[in-house]
Design a protein around this motif. Sequence first.
Motif, PDB file in Angstrom:
ATOM      1  N   SER A  61       0.844  -1.265  -0.041  1.00 21.87           N
ATOM      2  CA  SER A  61       0.010  -0.100  -0.011  1.00 21.87           C
ATOM      3  C   SER A  61       0.719   1.408   0.073  1.00 21.87           C
ATOM      4  N   GLY A  65       0.863   3.991  -2.949  1.00 16.24           N
ATOM      5  CA  GLY A  65       0.769   5.497  -2.631  1.00 16.24           C
ATOM      6  C   GLY A  65       1.652   6.314  -3.001  1.00 16.24           C
ATOM      7  N   TRP A  70      -1.527   9.277  -3.323  1.00 15.77           N
ATOM      8  CA  TRP A  70      -2.258   8.882  -2.309  1.00 15.77           C
ATOM      9  C   TRP A  70      -3.847   8.896  -2.625  1.00 15.77           C
ATOM     10  N   PHE A  75      -4.515   2.978  -5.037  1.00 16.21           N
ATOM     11  CA  PHE A  75      -4.262   3.167  -3.679  1.00 16.21           C
ATOM     12  C   PHE A  75      -5.343   2.901  -2.842  1.00 16.21           C
TER      13      PHE A  75
END
Length: 155
Positions: A61, A65, A70, A75
């Motif tokens: 993750s 990101g 983000w 994401f």
Amino acid sequence: MSETILNTGSEAIIALLAANFMAQYYKYVRYRLRTGRWNLSILFTTGGMPSSHSATVMALSTSVGLVAGWSSPIFAVAACFTFITMYDAAGLRRAAGLQAQALNEIIRELLAPDHRLNHAKLKELLGHTPREVLGGAVMGVVVSLALRGLLLATA
């Protein structure tokens, strides 16, 4: 070479593999320090501190990101996958491990040594405590950020 990895899916894959390996290796070394013995099977077991599942998915993750942004949909998918995995590690799998522990205790106390039932113990170390999950999550973030810094420094 780092330029071909930077900002790609390869960066995320390298981060998740590194985080998984580091979490398992940490458990391996910690076992050695506690017991004085080496046990290669520790590298392939579930449970314990830190959670390799949490480290792996959090590294994924974090890398997604960093690479995709983000606020990107990918994401969001990675974050959802991460939180489901971490919840499962500390919830369902932990409960299954506690049930296995209780069943092993019942078998040990109630059955005579000459019983005909299977003598194999149920695996008790299946899940993680919230602390182990958090430890794995922190490790995953740190590994991803360290990889990113290394790739940027060598680009």
